[in-house]
Design an enzyme around this catalytic site. Sequence first.
Site, PDB file in Angstrom:
ATOM      1  N   TYR A 140       0.819  -1.215   0.000  1.00 23.52           N
ATOM      2  CA  TYR A 140       0.000   0.000   0.000  1.00 23.52           C
ATOM      3  C   TYR A 140       0.853   1.266   0.000  1.00 23.52           C
ATOM      4  CZ  TYR A 140      -4.180  -2.793   0.998  1.00 23.52           C
ATOM      5  OH  TYR A 140      -5.216  -3.698   0.932  1.00 23.52           O
ATOM      6  N   LYS A 191       2.772 -15.354   2.707  1.00 21.05           N
ATOM      7  CA  LYS A 191       2.688 -16.101   1.434  1.00 21.05           C
ATOM      8  C   LYS A 191       4.118 -16.480   1.070  1.00 21.05           C
ATOM      9  CE  LYS A 191       0.260 -17.613  -2.039  1.00 21.05           C
ATOM     10  NZ  LYS A 191      -0.529 -18.848  -1.897  1.00 21.05           N
ATOM     11  N   ASP A 223      -3.800 -17.857   1.926  1.00 24.19           N
ATOM     12  CA  ASP A 223      -4.958 -18.507   1.299  1.00 24.19           C
ATOM     13  C   ASP A 223      -5.570 -19.540   2.242  1.00 24.19           C
ATOM     14  OD1 ASP A 223      -2.458 -19.625   0.894  1.00 24.19           O
ATOM     15  OD2 ASP A 223      -2.935 -20.542  -1.018  1.00 24.19           O
ATOM     16  N   ASP A 247      -5.772  -6.540   5.725  1.00 20.89           N
ATOM     17  CA  ASP A 247      -6.943  -5.796   5.250  1.00 20.89           C
ATOM     18  C   ASP A 247      -8.067  -6.777   4.905  1.00 20.89           C
ATOM     19  OD1 ASP A 247      -8.587  -3.847   4.256  1.00 20.89           O
ATOM     20  OD2 ASP A 247      -7.320  -3.276   2.570  1.00 20.89           O
ATOM     21  N   ASP A 251     -11.479  -8.140   7.505  1.00 15.85           N
ATOM     22  CA  ASP A 251     -12.862  -7.978   7.055  1.00 15.85           C
ATOM     23  C   ASP A 251     -13.592  -9.326   7.069  1.00 15.85           C
ATOM     24  OD1 ASP A 251     -12.778  -5.281   6.707  1.00 15.85           O
ATOM     25  OD2 ASP A 251     -13.459  -5.314   4.621  1.00 15.85           O
TER      26      ASP A 251
END
Length: 357
Positions: A140, A191, A223, A247, A251
């Site tokens: 980001y 990851k 994942d 992020d 959620d």
Amino acid sequence: MTKKILILPGDYIGPEILGEAVKVLETLKRGGADIAWTFGHLGGAAYDAEGHPYPPSTQKAAREADAILLGAVGGPKYDELPRELRPERGLLGIRKDLNLFANLRPARVYEELADSSSLKKEFIAGLDILILRELTGDIYFGQPRGRRKNADGHDEGFDTMHYSRPEVERIARVAFEAARKRSKRVCSVDKENVLDTSRFWREVVVQVHKEYPDVELSHMYVDNAAMQLVKKPKQFDVIVTGNIFGDILSDEASMLAGSIGMLPSASLDANNKGMYEPIHGSAPDIAGQNKANPLATILSVGMMFKYSFNRPEVSDRIENAVKKVLQQGHRTGDIAMKGEKIIGTREMGDAVVAALG
Ligand code: NAD
């Protein structure tokens, strides 16, 4: 010493939910809490008032405050603005300016609301996870970013993912410290099978873990973590991860708890100065209708007392008041089951104030 709070209501439902949080602050102040607050602008409201989503007046007030209480920013009115003037830039700007690198999002399932989760009650009853998301690094903020022509002459967009050693070390420490106050288990999500940044992240987390032998550390690919969160969410205690993975996972975790109208968050710097806000957005679809659930914002006030003011007993008092209003059957539309009576934002705020005693 008086604790100074900067209140940034933001856009759409922001001022409505903040209005109820202020009622709670007033009640606590009347009861002896040594707090004072001022108001400022962030996001679209700041653009309207001062031409910038994070204007100098807000920067000054934010730097001087002990804690910041934010509603939510953004909405259709501001969607056409150039990227650097959009409300989200205000949010990213204040996080970066104050070095708020640790985002804490508890996902807790209240007994009374367990039926409103999309998962079966037995999977989520008693759920209590803390998701810790690194907030000021990663893809980001990475440079270079932008658009260019690639070697084949095609247009392309690109961003850069990176983490430095100090960035990973400090978020790992927050995770291990938080786990010590809970069930002493940290799951670091990355990851590592694909990304160099993740390989480095994992290596540093393992090194920092040596300082916390009493805390159990595990690793999971992002994942798989996304899958496990819906398959067997109670296996987790503290999840620590980078900005982009956090992020998405936070959620996802919020949905386990039923409504996003119930979930608070804290973003802390290295000295526990923090910005506190509900995890939801500015909900333009229900703005100005006395429909928004103010409980996530009120619970954010609770987190502020716990993390920035070191007053866990005030935080417990707020949480108990919220539990009490739920037990009494008070429901805004987002948490009401079919047939349950629905009350408005202001009435919910009044009920919490009454429950605070
Ligand atoms: P949202 O969270 O605002 O709304 C999603 C859905 O949840 C809507 O149906 C909304 O009515 C409902 N909802 C949200 N908060 C609620 C509450 N307190 N009580 C009852 N219902 C509630 O997400 P969105 O619609 O994707 O985004 C709207 C705007 O908010 C966008 O401009 C987005 O960029 C912004 N946003 C801001 C933040 C922030 O300020 N931190 C976070 C997320 C989104």
